[in-house]
Structure formats: C-alpha cells, structure tokens
Design a protein around this motif. Sequence first.
Motif, PDB file in Angstrom:
ATOM      1  N   ILE A   1       0.705  -1.141   0.074  1.00  9.36           N
ATOM      2  CA  ILE A   1      -0.019  -0.068  -0.093  1.00  9.36           C
ATOM      3  C   ILE A   1       0.836   1.229   0.132  1.00  9.36           C
ATOM      4  O   ILE A   1       1.704   1.551   0.767  1.00  9.36           O
ATOM      5  N   ILE A   2       0.574   2.096  -0.888  1.00  9.88           N
ATOM      6  CA  ILE A   2       1.308   3.339  -1.137  1.00  9.88           C
ATOM      7  C   ILE A   2       0.243   4.489  -0.354  1.00  9.88           C
ATOM      8  O   ILE A   2      -0.843   4.576  -0.678  1.00  9.88           O
ATOM      9  N   VAL A   3       0.747   5.103   0.568  1.00  9.81           N
ATOM     10  CA  VAL A   3      -0.145   6.122   1.017  1.00  9.81           C
ATOM     11  C   VAL A   3       0.285   7.414   0.495  1.00  9.81           C
ATOM     12  O   VAL A   3       1.020   8.049   0.269  1.00  9.81           O
TER      13      VAL A   3
ATOM     14  N   ASP B   1      -5.328   1.038  -8.728  1.00  6.57           N
ATOM     15  CA  ASP B   1      -4.913   1.531 -10.256  1.00  6.57           C
ATOM     16  C   ASP B   1      -5.017   0.402 -10.915  1.00  6.57           C
ATOM     17  O   ASP B   1      -5.336  -0.684 -10.761  1.00  6.57           O
ATOM     18  N   LYS B   2      -4.933   0.635 -12.442  1.00  7.23           N
ATOM     19  CA  LYS B   2      -4.966  -0.370 -13.413  1.00  7.23           C
ATOM     20  C   LYS B   2      -3.836  -1.461 -13.270  1.00  7.23           C
ATOM     21  O   LYS B   2      -4.296  -2.508 -13.748  1.00  7.23           O
ATOM     22  N   ASP B   3      -2.697  -1.063 -12.985  1.00  7.62           N
ATOM     23  CA  ASP B   3      -1.889  -2.088 -12.714  1.00  7.62           C
ATOM     24  C   ASP B   3      -1.725  -2.770 -11.309  1.00  7.62           C
ATOM     25  O   ASP B   3      -1.020  -3.783 -10.923  1.00  7.62           O
ATOM     26  N   GLY B   4      -2.726  -2.577 -10.471  1.00  9.83           N
ATOM     27  CA  GLY B   4      -3.021  -3.223  -9.284  1.00  9.83           C
ATOM     28  C   GLY B   4      -2.363  -2.438  -8.083  1.00  9.83           C
ATOM     29  O   GLY B   4      -2.702  -3.125  -7.014  1.00  9.83           O
ATOM     30  N   THR B   5      -1.759  -1.360  -8.365  1.00  8.01           N
ATOM     31  CA  THR B   5      -1.097  -0.721  -7.027  1.00  8.01           C
ATOM     32  C   THR B   5      -2.297  -0.152  -6.227  1.00  8.01           C
ATOM     33  O   THR B   5      -3.392   0.598  -6.716  1.00  8.01           O
ATOM     34  N   ILE B   6      -2.057  -0.178  -4.891  1.00  9.35           N
ATOM     35  CA  ILE B   6      -3.047   0.035  -3.961  1.00  9.35           C
ATOM     36  C   ILE B   6      -2.573   1.382  -3.471  1.00  9.35           C
ATOM     37  O   ILE B   6      -1.553   1.635  -2.792  1.00  9.35           O
ATOM     38  N   TYR B   7      -3.454   2.403  -3.204  1.00  6.40           N
ATOM     39  CA  TYR B   7      -3.197   3.528  -2.744  1.00  6.40           C
ATOM     40  C   TYR B   7      -4.078   3.879  -1.546  1.00  6.40           C
ATOM     41  O   TYR B   7      -5.182   3.632  -1.670  1.00  6.40           O
ATOM     42  N   GLN B   8      -3.680   4.214  -0.293  1.00  5.20           N
ATOM     43  CA  GLN B   8      -4.487   4.877   0.571  1.00  5.20           C
ATOM     44  C   GLN B   8      -4.609   6.292   0.611  1.00  5.20           C
ATOM     45  O   GLN B   8      -3.639   7.004   0.636  1.00  5.20           O
ATOM     46  N   THR B   9      -5.995   6.708   0.387  1.00  5.50           N
ATOM     47  CA  THR B   9      -6.195   7.882  -0.091  1.00  5.50           C
ATOM     48  C   THR B   9      -6.746   8.877   1.213  1.00  5.50           C
ATOM     49  O   THR B   9      -6.895  10.135   1.188  1.00  5.50           O
ATOM     50  N   ALA B  10      -7.233   8.287   2.257  1.00 11.19           N
ATOM     51  CA  ALA B  10      -7.791   8.580   3.460  1.00 11.19           C
ATOM     52  C   ALA B  10      -7.694   7.965   4.666  1.00 11.19           C
ATOM     53  O   ALA B  10      -7.419   6.687   4.585  1.00 11.19           O
TER      54      ALA B  10
END
Length: 199
Positions: free
Chosen positions: A15-17, A64-73
């Motif tokens: 997970i990318i914050v 994202d399309k490549d499966g990257t997970i972002y935490q946005t909140a």
Amino acid sequence: MLFVNKNGLVDAERIIVRRFSTIERGKLDKVNGIIVHQTGGSTAESSFNSYKNTGANGAHFLIDKDGTIYQTASVFKITYHVGNIRSRCYMEKKCKPSEISKIKPLLNKYKQLSRLEQKKPYPERYPANFDSLGIEIVGKPVSGEDQDAIYEKINDAQNSSLKWLVAELSDTLKVSMTEIFRHPEVSYKVKTEAGTAQW
C-alpha cells in the motif's frame, strides 16, 4: 492483519499512502462495512486531481489499473463515498409490515428514505458514509449513459489487489465478509459500477 498507525494510515508493503485531507470529514468510530466503487475516470491521477479540491468526495483506498493500491484517506476518518442509502429490509425482502408502510411512499425520494434508514441501528441498515470504508477501482463507463452506462471490466491485477485488501481490512477491522458491497447494491448508482469486482 494490517498495521494501522495512530493516524489511521496503513503501513504495508503493498500500500502506497497518498493521503488527501480534503476528502476526510469527521471521526469514523466503527467500520461496519466496505463499499467497492469504480472511479468513472481512466487514471488514478484523474481521481487524485479531483481529491485536491476542498470539499471533494472520495474513498479511503484506490486501486490503479496495474493493481497498485493507494490509501487516500485515514481509516479513522469519514469520507463521502456512499451517498443516499437504500432500504436494507426492502432490498433483502425482510421488512416488517409496519416498516413497509413507512418505506413505500419514499421509494423514489432517495434523500428522505436515506435519512429514515440512517436512523436505524446497524445491521438493520446498510453501512453508510459514517460507518464504512470505500475502495475505488480505476475504471470508467465505456458505453451507454446515466444509470444504463456499462463500466469497463475490472482486470485481473485489480481484482487480485482488491481480494487481498478486502481480506486484510476485514481481518484487521473485524468487518464481516457479508458486509462488503458493490456501490449500486447499497445506493443509487450506475447498475454496472464494480459489477466485475471480485473478492
């Protein structure tokens, strides 16, 4: 099990914050459900750009399309991602006769019905903004318009990330797997949104 710090941010390799305080509202005391969405845009950046606006709506995570997970909140903050909620007893055909008489006149009055539903204790109602996390998956409608639009298929990388994220959040926050929903199941959205999501 995920490690969540005191600010509600997840410390995990996958997970990318990328937190946007602009989409955070009040304190989220208890997570009762997880709602799965599709963004309506074709890139993660288009969502991030909209999140930068004061008072923007958004979800807690974005895949994202490549499966990257972002935490946005923060998982300890409310975000406005659900909208007006449907009547759970009506959708699940479990209303008592006294409830039906209150609900029927409001079936096309979404705001009023949602207000009525939100007064109910959980799990008599669907999870709402104030007690759910949202997961956005990058994807847009490819044909049709409004309620009849057809969203693009969620790809394997996205579904793999979604499956992992839902399992981890469910375990960490003690959310039942029966309380994971596609957005149109609990609210009044495009019927095909997150229709190909798998967890």
